[in-house]
Write an enzyme that holds these catalytic residues in place. Structure first.
Site, PDB file in Angstrom:
ATOM      1  N   ARG A 289      29.313  28.438 -10.113  1.00  0.00           N
ATOM      2  CA  ARG A 289      28.168  28.810 -10.741  1.00  0.00           C
ATOM      3  C   ARG A 289      27.021  29.206  -9.394  1.00  0.00           C
ATOM      4  NH1 ARG A 289      23.108  26.269 -12.752  1.00  0.00           N
ATOM      5  NH2 ARG A 289      22.174  27.715 -14.343  1.00  0.00           N
TER       6      ARG A 289
ATOM      7  N   HIS B  24      24.929  32.530  -8.643  1.00  0.00           N
ATOM      8  CA  HIS B  24      23.531  32.875  -8.595  1.00  0.00           C
ATOM      9  C   HIS B  24      22.881  33.275  -7.474  1.00  0.00           C
ATOM     10  CE1 HIS B  24      21.816  30.127 -12.477  1.00  0.00           C
ATOM     11  NE2 HIS B  24      23.210  30.795 -12.656  1.00  0.00           N
TER      12      HIS B  24
ATOM     13  N   GLY C 117      22.450  39.859  -3.485  1.00  0.00           N
ATOM     14  CA  GLY C 117      23.713  40.067  -3.014  1.00  0.00           C
ATOM     15  C   GLY C 117      24.332  38.617  -2.433  1.00  0.00           C
TER      16      GLY C 117
ATOM     17  N   ASP D   2      24.547  36.491   0.102  1.00  0.00           N
ATOM     18  CA  ASP D   2      23.956  36.288   1.328  1.00  0.00           C
ATOM     19  C   ASP D   2      23.715  34.792   1.532  1.00  0.00           C
ATOM     20  OD1 ASP D   2      21.728  36.036  -0.308  1.00  0.00           O
ATOM     21  OD2 ASP D   2      20.589  37.710   0.471  1.00  0.00           O
TER      22      ASP D   2
ATOM     23  N   GLU E  56      14.703  30.165  -3.629  1.00  0.00           N
ATOM     24  CA  GLU E  56      15.355  30.167  -5.038  1.00  0.00           C
ATOM     25  C   GLU E  56      15.686  29.200  -5.868  1.00  0.00           C
ATOM     26  OE1 GLU E  56      18.520  33.250  -4.201  1.00  0.00           O
ATOM     27  OE2 GLU E  56      17.398  34.423  -3.077  1.00  0.00           O
TER      28      GLU E  56
ATOM     29  N   ASN F  41      17.503  27.949 -11.899  1.00  0.00           N
ATOM     30  CA  ASN F  41      18.196  27.165 -10.982  1.00  0.00           C
ATOM     31  C   ASN F  41      17.624  25.730 -10.786  1.00  0.00           C
ATOM     32  OD1 ASN F  41      19.920  28.995 -10.072  1.00  0.00           O
ATOM     33  ND2 ASN F  41      18.358  29.994  -8.368  1.00  0.00           N
TER      34      ASN F  41
ATOM     35  N   PRO G 295      20.705  36.207 -15.374  1.00  0.00           N
ATOM     36  CA  PRO G 295      20.953  36.153 -16.789  1.00  0.00           C
ATOM     37  C   PRO G 295      20.306  34.656 -17.505  1.00  0.00           C
ATOM     38  CG  PRO G 295      23.121  36.868 -15.776  1.00  0.00           C
ATOM     39  CD  PRO G 295      22.186  36.430 -14.721  1.00  0.00           C
TER      40      PRO G 295
ATOM     41  N   HIS H  48      32.926  29.967 -18.552  1.00  0.00           N
ATOM     42  CA  HIS H  48      32.419  28.888 -19.310  1.00  0.00           C
ATOM     43  C   HIS H  48      33.364  27.980 -19.831  1.00  0.00           C
ATOM     44  CE1 HIS H  48      28.803  31.865 -19.278  1.00  0.00           C
ATOM     45  NE2 HIS H  48      28.447  30.512 -18.997  1.00  0.00           N
TER      46      HIS H  48
END
Length: 301
Positions: free
Chosen positions: A69, A73, A79, A81, A95, A101, A170, A200
């Site tokens: 995950r 994310h 991208g 990175d 982030e 998150n 999402p 999932h």
């Protein structure tokens, strides 16, 4: 906007077999990536990463899902990175504190540990972005999922975007059309999105993400399954309580189809859409066909 999900699944377009971490993102450096990037500069990098990741998952098996995950994310924002690894500074809004998150994404210290092991043998050579990509692959393989060749040579980001993480990742609340739109903005088709949802079958979800579904009394969820989940997730409180998706299976959508969708034992609205929008015969036949392809045939950013 009306979407014909049946047409998406039955279209003759080239099928792509993917799991959560396999993203076909249009990054500028994609053409420069190669699986042999560190063969000369750090020939033992991949084995060092693999050993570190396996040790971490052996200590906590749930970490496999968390690393997959985490890679997803990371890739969905700017991208692949490693921008998700950057913490808050006077010039960076991390982030990690974005709503998708915060108190949810995990595995940061595991990646740091793998990085430290690689630094011992090859200081300043291997990027965190590559380590995160390799870690996701190694996590999948360690828990019985597929493995594939990871293309290498990414460069680490020096910036992060909490704003993009909040707006682009999402959400469990998204409707079908919104989900398809999000994936299409990353160069991924609705067909890719369906296959990606196969991740999932591993990991756990927090109560607040599926409470509405298990208390909906809908016909598209098994009543016994809902009752079982209610013992973990009360109608009020316990938002962070965890419930497993399916901890003992492979990371493949065919598992969801045969063991979860068919029995309507699923609590995420994303998967619920597959039941509502697609005849089961089409879902079984076409997604099974998608997942026959090897993950090794994909272009990995």
């Amino acid at each position: 906007m009306e979407t014909s999900f049946h047409n998406v699944l039955t279209s003759p377009a080239k099928a792509v077999a993917v799991i959560l971490l396999v993203l076909l993102l249009n990054t500028a450096c994609q053409a420069q990536l190669t699986s042999t990037f560190y063969d000369n500069s750090c020939p033992n990098a991949l084995s060092a990463i693999r050993t570190s990741i396996r040790n971490s998952i052996a200590a906590e098996r749930r970490m496999a899902a968390s690393l997959i995950r985490l890679h997803f994310h990371d890739c969905f924002v700017q991208g692949c990175d490693a921008s998700i690894l950057l913490e808050d500074t006077p010039s960076i809004e991390s982030e990690q504190t974005a709503l998708p998150n915060k108190d949810s994404a995990r595995g940061y210290r595991v990646i740091e540990k793998a990085k430290s092991e690689v630094e011992k043998i090859c200081p300043g050579v291997v990027s965190c972005a590559d380590i995160l990509a390799v870690a996701a692959r190694d996590a999948s393989a360690y828990v019985g999922g597929p493995s594939w060749t990871v293309m290498l040579g990414r460069r680490d980001s020096t910036t992060a975007s909490r704003t993009l993480a909040n707006s682009e990742l999402p959400s469990f609340k998204d409707g079908l059309d919104r989900l398809i739109s999000r994936f299409q903005s990353k160069g991924l088709s609705a067909r890719d999105m369906v296959a990606l949802s196969g991740s999932h079958t591993i990991g756990q979800a927090q109560c607040f993400t599926f409470r509405d579904r298990i208390y909906s009394n809908g016909t598209d969820i098994d009543s016994g399954f809902a009752s079982t989940r209610k013992r973990i997730c009360p109608a009020v409180g316990g938002d962070a309580n965890l419930a497993p998706f399916d901890l003992v299976t492979l990371i493949l959508l065919t598992t969801i189809i045969s063991r979860i969708l068919y029995k309507r034992k699923v609590f995420l609205s994303l998967i619920k859409f597959f039941l509502a929008e697609v005849p089961q015969t089409a879902l079984f036949q076409n997604i099974a066909g998608v997942l026959q392809l090897s993950a090794q045939t994909l272009l990995l950013p």
